[in-house]
Motif scaffolding. Structure first.
Motif, short mmCIF file in Angstrom:
data_model
loop_
_atom_site.label_atom_id
_atom_site.label_comp_id
_atom_site.label_asym_id
_atom_site.label_seq_id
_atom_site.Cartn_x
_atom_site.Cartn_y
_atom_site.Cartn_z
N ARG A 15 4.00 -8.17 8.92
CA ARG A 15 3.76 -8.65 7.34
C ARG A 15 2.19 -8.63 7.14
N ASN A 16 1.57 -9.10 7.75
CA ASN A 16 0.02 -9.25 7.97
C ASN A 16 -0.55 -7.76 7.87
N ASN A 17 -0.04 -7.01 9.06
CA ASN A 17 -0.50 -5.71 9.27
C ASN A 17 0.02 -4.95 7.89
N SER A 18 0.85 -5.09 7.28
CA SER A 18 1.32 -4.41 6.19
C SER A 18 0.52 -4.75 4.99
N ILE A 19 0.18 -6.20 4.94
CA ILE A 19 -0.57 -6.56 3.79
C ILE A 19 -2.02 -6.13 3.85
N GLN A 20 -2.69 -6.19 5.13
CA GLN A 20 -4.00 -5.54 5.45
C GLN A 20 -4.02 -4.00 5.09
N SER A 21 -3.00 -3.26 5.46
CA SER A 21 -2.99 -1.77 5.53
C SER A 21 -3.05 -1.58 3.86
N ARG A 22 -2.16 -2.24 2.99
CA ARG A 22 -2.12 -2.13 1.38
C ARG A 22 -3.57 -2.45 1.06
N LEU A 23 -4.14 -3.70 1.33
CA LEU A 23 -5.50 -3.92 1.05
C LEU A 23 -6.44 -2.92 1.11
N LYS A 24 -6.65 -2.20 2.49
CA LYS A 24 -7.41 -1.38 2.76
C LYS A 24 -7.25 -0.15 1.94
N SER A 25 -6.10 0.39 1.62
CA SER A 25 -5.58 1.47 0.61
C SER A 25 -6.09 1.24 -0.67
N THR A 26 -5.88 0.15 -1.24
CA THR A 26 -6.24 -0.46 -2.70
C THR A 26 -7.89 -0.38 -2.90
N VAL A 27 -8.50 -0.89 -1.51
CA VAL A 27 -10.20 -0.96 -1.68
C VAL A 27 -10.60 0.37 -1.69
N GLN A 28 -9.93 1.17 -0.63
CA GLN A 28 -10.23 2.68 -0.59
C GLN A 28 -10.21 3.52 -1.90
N SER A 29 -9.07 3.23 -2.60
CA SER A 29 -8.74 3.96 -3.83
C SER A 29 -9.83 3.45 -4.78
N TYR A 30 -10.24 2.31 -4.73
CA TYR A 30 -11.14 1.61 -5.59
C TYR A 30 -12.59 2.21 -5.42
N LEU A 31 -12.91 2.22 -4.33
CA LEU A 31 -14.21 2.81 -3.96
C LEU A 31 -14.41 4.33 -4.23
N GLU A 32 -13.25 5.02 -3.98
CA GLU A 32 -13.30 6.39 -4.58
C GLU A 32 -13.37 6.57 -6.04
N GLY A 33 -12.81 5.70 -6.81
CA GLY A 33 -12.94 5.82 -7.99
C GLY A 33 -14.42 5.33 -8.65
N VAL A 34 -14.90 4.50 -7.92
CA VAL A 34 -16.31 4.04 -8.21
C VAL A 34 -17.15 5.36 -7.92
N GLY A 35 -16.96 5.72 -6.89
CA GLY A 35 -17.97 6.88 -6.57
C GLY A 35 -17.82 8.08 -7.43
N ALA A 36 -16.63 8.40 -7.75
CA ALA A 36 -16.28 9.50 -8.84
C ALA A 36 -17.17 9.09 -10.17
#
Length: 697
Positions: free
Chosen positions: A54-75
């Motif tokens: 469960r922790n791995n799944s949550i961390q994976s989703r958090l990383k995915s969300t942060v990555q998407s947010y960073l990509e949007g900020v970059g754009a």
């Protein structure tokens, strides 16, 4: 250099420590619930693997969300950088365009001169084109007169319309360019048109008067007259709806004249002729053929008189137009008793209709006069409405209004309206004084309504910041009132109020600052008010002196009213003798400054009010108030109570004495007094709250 140790999480995020404690507490609670028995420890590995997944799944989703947010900020950053570059390019282009325009300013000046030369060239070219027609005007006059003498009415009317069109085009051009002085020369040159119009009209009305005979014998001439009348009606309608300049003599209104009862006029003329002829035969011949005791002349006179009375009542049952009603009233009240009819020298003194009942009873005369007034009123309203539409089309053009040689705004509308009303009054005076008075009252009512209709389209302009525009657009009602020497004084009042409504809008925000501690300590409030009034006074200087003086007087009364209204409605109670003296000083300075602006007496109310506040001994207030209410009889108990409250040192006993003195000396408004306090409503003081069988609080 030692590496920087990151601070503990709870120092950077104070809420993290609390959240961690709550999470640990929840975990311990859950674990104690699950593993409270030894045999449950066997499943510890299973729970550990599940929570790890469960922790791995949550961390994976958090990383995915942060990555998407960073990509949007970059754009977004890239887009902002691109936009900044484009804005910089636009600024550079605008700067270049600005410099290019500045470099081209001299060329624009040259183009402006070219435009003026072109306009002058166009005007001169148009003048050259019409010169041959102008030189041949008098020759055409002679030809039209020959055509009229030969009853070639259609051909004569065509040439007459061409000359009128030429004259009206020249007058319109002069009017648009403000060359009113040259219009008199043009009218003099084309003066022959008036005689031609009258000659043509005379032939037309002769034809219309013989219409019953012509339609039986030869209808061509009658149809020709109708065609000419229809042509003139179309010209009238076009000018009233579209033209910005109304030529002299327009509208002709020939269609209305066509229906003005020529048959009735001819019928009454025949009655007049036949009756006089028959009574003359009775007097000269029949009387000698019968015994004297037959009294044949008196019997015939009474019989004819009664028959005429019944016949007139039958005619009045028809829906007569205003001309028919006028003819009937004139015939019954004037012609019947005149030397042309029953007062004829050949019938006197034996024929005397004064001993008989009136041909029309007083009630019937009054009813007929009212019918005539209603017909005239409808005609006046329609004419005024059309005239006003034409005037507004001309007045709301972009060009400045027409001015006279002294620089005052001028319009022919007031003179036209007053001339039309005066003509109707003068025509009515030919019948009876009562009819003249009815038409006079109707004229005043229509004039007042006309002023209201002239102000309605200007109402949206009351919010314009430019008082010069208001001075321009309010001139209609002002000039009409000034052109009415017999108008009711209230009409001038209506006009002046319409001219000062914009000043009121500008003064109200300033009066909101009064009274206040800032105003008491010294401010530019009254100075700003003076600047507003002075600005409006300069802009209204385009109207003539009587109206300018009237507008200035209304503005003065308006300022005094607004000043007193603010002082009484938002009252300020003086807390000490020093503050009361400061208030008196401020009132003196304000009143003096305003009086210097207007140089009149309407602001004396502020000085008198100041004396009430500055009086050192409150015991003398009753005498001071007595003088105040004598000078300003429209002041009320509430106004005086408010002034006593502003003083801040008046006891209940003194207040009672003052109000009792006012009750013993009621005031009556003298004739011509301009109320100033009666329009100011002050807050009503709250009544004391009382309990039953107790004393008031």
């Amino acid at each position: 250099v030692p590496s920087r140790v990151p601070p503990p999480l709870h120092e950077e995020w104070p809420e993290a420590e609390k959240a961690e404690k709550l999470a640990r507490g929840a975990a311990l609670k859950w674990a104690s619930g699950v593993f409270y028995r030894p045999e449950k420890l066997e499943g510890l590995g299973h729970y550990r693997r599940r929570e790890t997944q469960r922790n791995n799944s949550i961390q994976s989703r958090l990383k995915s969300t942060v990555q998407s947010y960073l990509e949007g900020v970059g754009a977004g950053l890239e887009q902002l950088q691109s936009a900044a570059q484009e804005v910089q390019g636009v600024c550079q282009d605008l700067g270049a365009a600005r410099w290019a325009l500045l470099d081209s300013a001299d060329h624009f000046q040259g183009l402006q001169q070219m435009r003026k030369l072109m306009e002058e060239h166009v005007q001169l070219a148009s003048v050259v084109q019409v010169l041959p027609q102008i030189f041949s005007v008098h020759e055409v006059f002679s030809h039209i007169m020959q055509l009229l003498h030969g009853q070639h009415l259609l051909e004569a009317h065509v040439e007459l319309m061409m000359l009128e069109q030429l004259r009206d085009d020249i007058l319109s051009q002069l009017h648009l360019r403000g060359l009113s002085g040259a219009q008199a020369t043009v009218l003099s040159y084309f003066s022959g048109l008036q005689d031609l119009n009258e000659s043509l009209a005379k032939q037309l009305w002769d034809i219309v008067g013989s219409s019953l005979r012509l339609v039986r014998e030869d209808p061509v001439l009658f149809v020709t007259a109708v065609r000419i009348i229809e042509r003139e009606e179309k010209i009238d309608d076009t000018l009233l709806l579209e033209a910005t300049f109304l030529p002299p003599g327009r509208p002709k209104g020939w269609r209305q004249k066509f229906f003005q009862g020529p048959g009735l006029a001819k019928h009454l003329a025949v009655l007049q002729k036949d009756l006089v002829s028959e009574l003359r035969v009775v007097k000269d011949l029949m009387v000698q053929c019968v015994p004297a005791h037959y009294n044949i002349l008196s019997v015939c006179t009474a019989t004819y008189h009664q028959a005429l009375s019944s016949h007139l009542q039958e005619i009045l049952r028809e829906d007569l137009d205003k001309q028919g009603l006028f003819l009937l009233l004139e015939w019954a009240l004037r012609v019947y008793h005149s030397p042309e009819m029953m007062g004829h020298p050949d019938l006197l003194p034996e024929v005397d209709v004064s001993v008989l009942d009136p041909l029309m009873s007083s009630e019937l005369v009054d009813q007929t006069e009212k019918r005539y007034v209603m017909k005239v009123k409808a005609s006046v309203f329609e004419w005024m409405q059309r005239t006003l539409e034409v005037e507004f089309k001309e007045w709301f053009r972009e060009e400045e209004p027409e001015t006279d040689h002294q620089g005052f705004f001028q319009s022919a509308l007031p003179a036209i309206v007053m001339q039309m009303l005066n003509e109707n009054i003068q025509v009515a005076s030919l019948i009876t004084d009562s009819l003249q008075q009815k038409i006079y009252n109707m004229a005043l009512e229509e004039l007042e309504a006309f002023l209201g209709r002239s102000v309605e389209p200007l109402t949206p302009l009351s919010t314009l910041p430019d008082p010069g525009a208001m001075a321009k657009h309010h001139r209609l009602g002002v000039e009409i009132c000034c052109g009415a020497p017999s108008a009711h004084p209230g009409h001038r009042r209506l006009s002046s109020l319409s001219g000062t409504d914009t000043a009121l809008c500008s003064l109200q925000p300033l009066c909101l600052q009064l009274p206040s501690r800032k105003w008491l300590s010294g401010s530019q409030l009254v100075g700003n008010m003076c600047e507003v009034i002075d600005k409006y006074a300069k802009d209204f200087s385009h109207v003539r002196k009587p109206v300018f003086t009237l507008l200035l007087a209304e503005s003065e009364l308006l300022v005094a009213n607004q000043y007193l209204r603010a002082l009484l409605q938002r009252k300020m109670v003086c807390k000490s003798r020093e503050e009361r003296g400061q208030l008196c000083h401020r009132l003196l300075q304000d009143a003096t400054q305003l009086r210097e602006l207007f140089c009149s007496l309407s602001l004396e109310a502020v000085f008198a009010l100041r004396e009430l506040i500055c009086l050192k001994d409150p015991a003398l207030l009753s005498l001071e108030v007595l003088g105040f209410i004598t000078k300003y009889p429209d002041v009320s108990d509430e106004h005086i109570s408010t002034l006593l409250d502003i003083r801040g040192d008046v006891s209940k006993e003194v207040r009672h004495v003052v109000l009792e003195m006012m009750a013993q000396h009621p005031q009556v408004l003298p004739e011509g007094y301009r109320p100033i306090f009666s329009t100011i409503l002050v807050p009503v003081p709250e009544l004391p709250f009382c309990l039953r069988r107790g004393k008031c609080a």
